[in-house]
Design an enzyme around this catalytic site. Structure first.
Site, short mmCIF file in Angstrom:
data_model
loop_
_atom_site.label_atom_id
_atom_site.label_comp_id
_atom_site.label_asym_id
_atom_site.label_seq_id
_atom_site.Cartn_x
_atom_site.Cartn_y
_atom_site.Cartn_z
N ASP A 1 -0.10 -10.99 -0.83
CA ASP A 1 -1.13 -11.96 -1.23
C ASP A 1 -1.20 -12.12 -2.74
OD1 ASP A 1 -1.76 -12.31 1.37
OD2 ASP A 1 -3.84 -11.63 1.25
N HIS B 1 0.04 -6.60 -2.07
CA HIS B 1 -0.24 -7.62 -3.09
C HIS B 1 0.88 -7.64 -4.12
CE1 HIS B 1 -4.26 -6.93 -1.41
NE2 HIS B 1 -4.54 -8.17 -1.78
#
Length: 742
Positions: free
Chosen positions: A104, A256
């Site tokens: 993400d 991430h």
């Protein structure tokens, strides 16, 4: 009293210069529009850059434990992949012994390439949920990501929580991200992950409508089974442990690749991949997991087929709009840093100017107000006062009344430049009423202020001529103070201290501050540096022979006062400032008139500087203006003011997009420095400090207008325009000096 009248017949045809001026006037509106468009373009670039940087941050959850009564139980208890095929909500789980590795908040120019390097080394695909604003800023990273065989999904454009947004904002976030993907990699995608989302059991009544709406439009929403929580930076071992699913189950795993410092993620990723492969897991994308569950391609060599099934080629308008967006962002990404550098340069120049003005003005004041200071033997011989007048019926009587009280012997020449309002008759009547036998009225056709001044110089009977405007009044001692520097034979011209008489209005008060601080403080500095650039039209004195040798007041520029001043410097004469010679002038009373006046001043100054650009190579004492004055005037009166709006633009930009408190404190600090300079200028001129209360508002409104005027003038100069001298409307509210106090 003597009257000289030129022949005046029927109405004459416009001259060549007047016809050119008329054509130029017709061109001013397009130039205003061009200047406004340039300002709008800069503002748009900054707004775009600010929008790109807004709200993109970490992955902290903003809501837990909310009601989910509207969400079907099958969704809450289902797998991490949510589709709406046939209009019915369906969830899909990742197959056993399979990892859909998802990332993400990217792309990031530092961390995403390092993640891609790890994935390429281990021949592992990933699904990257990208933030649209980051995609538009780093399109090259996205292209590399897609080319390597990874899959992409939408993570909104600004990383905003869509649960609290209206339908228009939701659609805008999705559409803008699709455009960014189209411009960066030539694709769109059907995958979506909401910022701040987690597992499906966290879906509530706020977020469910968003997923349902997007699902009906063909989007697949992706959640997580296992969260590494790497954004917390808990350490490599904990990231690996938290990302590991239980008992051989398949999982959508969250890491991430952006949103903060991700070194622990980079260190944990190889260990995690090695661990899961050792347990017999294969890695795939979200599309790969869907195909496998539906009986599609199977894992081969640690990967699966159709890994990018969610991608669609961008075509038509979408493709071109996407490329335009990426191009616009590239411009913003280049422009903002460049403007930041310019801001630093301008800020240093502005503060340096303030410091220079304070130091040199203080020295000038001490030098000129010493008891033993003297220009030489007192100048007591008569002088000629020239008053050019064009339609000055409201003011001319006040002007003559002030001159009637002069303590120095004078002759007065009122040069009526073709007035149509009876100015010469009013002047004659005022002179008769005051018993002034030293007044001559010279009438001429309307050919402009420079020609009127030249007519007055030629008609003057004395070797010193004082020039003043027809809307100006002198104090009784003004002329005597003004001519004393001529005791020094090297002095060719003297600038007086012009003051705003109509200062009781808001616009007048702003101009009053500007005159005291911006003009007279500057003149003290330039005087000490021996490079005075302008003798103000409201109050100035000249040696008649110096003016005639220079060819008189030139009609080549709109700033005849600046033009003649520079010409005198180049001829070897000294130009000085006499602060005790005060004149009270009527400043423009409306914004429209103010714009006209300052536009003419700014443009005329540029014309004069360009005309005398040869002064840069002048040698000897006559070259001092070119060596010192010209660079200072260009820097402080043209370049710095043109770019000074950067300070205000960046202040607003910083307040909205960066740090409100820091930006506000910085603006207040600059305002404080300006207040300090203004207060010192007011002290030197013995003015009332109460007008300084208007200064903050002046900085917010008046100064911006002056910037726009200068920008407009620069555009006119660069496009080769001409402008005629404009007559301002007068009210005659500035009376004799006895009625005006400081």
């Amino acid at each position: 009293m003597t009257t000289t009248t030129s022949s005046r017949g029927r109405r004459r045809a416009p001259s060549r210069i007047e016809r050119a001026a008329g054509r130029a006037a017709a061109l001013q509106k397009p130039r205003v529009i061009l200047a406004a468009l340039l300002l709008l373009a800069l503002t748009s670039v900054l707004l775009l850059d600010g929008y790109l940087r807004a709200e993109v941050g970490g992955d902290q959850r903003v809501r837990t434990g909310a009601s989910s009564s509207e969400v079907p139980d099958a969704v809450l208890d289902g797998g991490p992949i949510l589709t709406f095929r046939g209009g019915r909500a369906t969830t899909v789980s990742v197959p056993d012994k399979t990892i859909a590795l998802t990332f993400d908040d990217g792309p990031d120019p530092t961390w995403t390439p390092r993640v891609l390097a790890v994935l390429e080394k281990y021949d592992v695909p990933g699904t990257f949920f990208l933030v649209g604003s980051m995609v538009s800023r780093y399109p090259g990273v996205v292209r590399d990501l897609v080319r390597q065989g990874n899959e992409v999904g939408i993570h909104t454009f600004t990383h905003v929580d869509l649960s609290y947004q209206g339908d228009a904002r939701v659609r805008r976030e999705i559409t803008q991200t699709q455009l960014a993907l189209a411009g960066a990699a030539g694709i769109t995608t059907t995958l979506f992950r909401a910022p701040y989302s987690s597992q499906t059991d966290a879906i509530d009544n706020y977020s469910w409508p968003v997923y349902r709406t997007l699902g009906e439009e063909g989007y697949t929403s992706v959640f997580v089974d296992t969260d590494s929580d790497d954004w917390k930076r808990p350490g490599v071992s904990k990231i690996v442990r938290w990302a590991t699913p239980e008992d051989g189950e398949g999982a959508s795993v969250l890491f991430h690749d952006a949103g903060g410092e991700r070194s622990q993620t980079i260190a944990a990723l190889p260990k995690y991949i090695e661990k899961m492969k050792a347990k017999g897991y294969t890695f795939t994308t979200v599309s790969g997991a869907l195909e496998e569950q539906r009986g599609g391609a199977r894992a081969v060599g640690g990967t699966t087929g159709r890994l990018q099934a969610a991608h669609r080629p961008a075509t038509g308008v979408t493709l071109y709009e996407g490329k335009a967006l990426v191009a616009a962002v590239a411009v913003a990404e280049w422009t903002v840093p460049a403007l930041s550098v310019g801001l630093v340069v301008v800020g240093v120049a502005v503060l340096g100017r303030f410091a220079m003005m304070l130091v040199l003005a203080r020295r000038h004041h001490r030098q000129r107000n010493r008891r033993r200071f003297s220009w030489g033997p007192a100048v007591t011989r008569p002088v000629s006062v020239i008053v050019p007048a064009y339609n000055e019926k409201e003011c001319i009587a006040h002007t003559l009344e002030s001159l009637a009280r002069s303590t120095h012997p004078i002759e007065v020449l009122v040069v009526d430049d073709g007035s149509t309002d009876g100015t010469s008759q009013i002047a004659r009547a005022a002179a008769d009423r005051l018993g002034m036998r030293n007044v001559r009225i010279v009438r001429q056709e309307n050919v402009g202020k420079p020609a009127a001044l030249n007519n007055g110089v030629r008609s003057a009977r004395h070797d010193i001529v004082v020039m003043m405007d027809g809307d100006t009044v002198f104090e009784p001692d003004t002329v005597r103070q003004l001519v004393q520097p001529f005791a020094d034979p090297r002095v060719g011209a003297v600038a007086g201290n012009a003051k705003v008489g109509n200062r009781d209005t808001l616009i007048g008060a702003w101009q009053h501050i500007e005159y005291v601080m911006g003009f007279n403080l500057d003149r003290r500095m330039y005087d000490l540096l021996r490079c005075m650039p302008t003798i103000p039209g409201a109050i100035g004195a000249f040696r008649r022979e110096a003016v005639l040798e220079a060819g008189g007041m030139s009609e080549d520029t709109l700033a005849e006062d600046t033009d003649i001043t520079i010409a005198l410097h180049r001829a070897g004469w000294q130009v000085v400032y006499e602060e005790h010679a005060r004149a009270w002038t009527e400043a423009p009373g409306s914004l429209k008139q103010l714009w006209s006046q300052r536009y003419r001043w700014s443009y005329g100054t540029m014309q004069a500087l360009w005309k005398h650009r040869g002064s840069l190579t002048d040698k000897g004492p006559s070259g001092r203006f070119g060596r010192v004055g010209m660079p200072l005037v260009v820097l402080f009166q043209v370049v710095t003011p043109v770019f000074a709006p950067l300070i205000d633009v960046f202040t607003v930009y910083s307040m909205v997009f960066v740090d409100l408190r820091a930006a506000l404190l910085a603006w207040l600090a600059v305002l404080g420095v300006q207040l300090l300079c203004a207060a010192y200028a007011f002290r030197l001129d013995r003015e009332m400090y109460r007008y300084l209360l208007m200064m903050p508002l002046q900085q917010l409104a008046y100064r911006q207008m002056m910037y726009l005027v200068l920008i407009h003038s620069c555009v006119t100069a660069l496009t080769g325009g001409r402008l005629r001298w404009q007559k301002l409307e007068r009210t005659g509210e500035v009376g004799t000096p006895a009625g005006v106090g400081s």
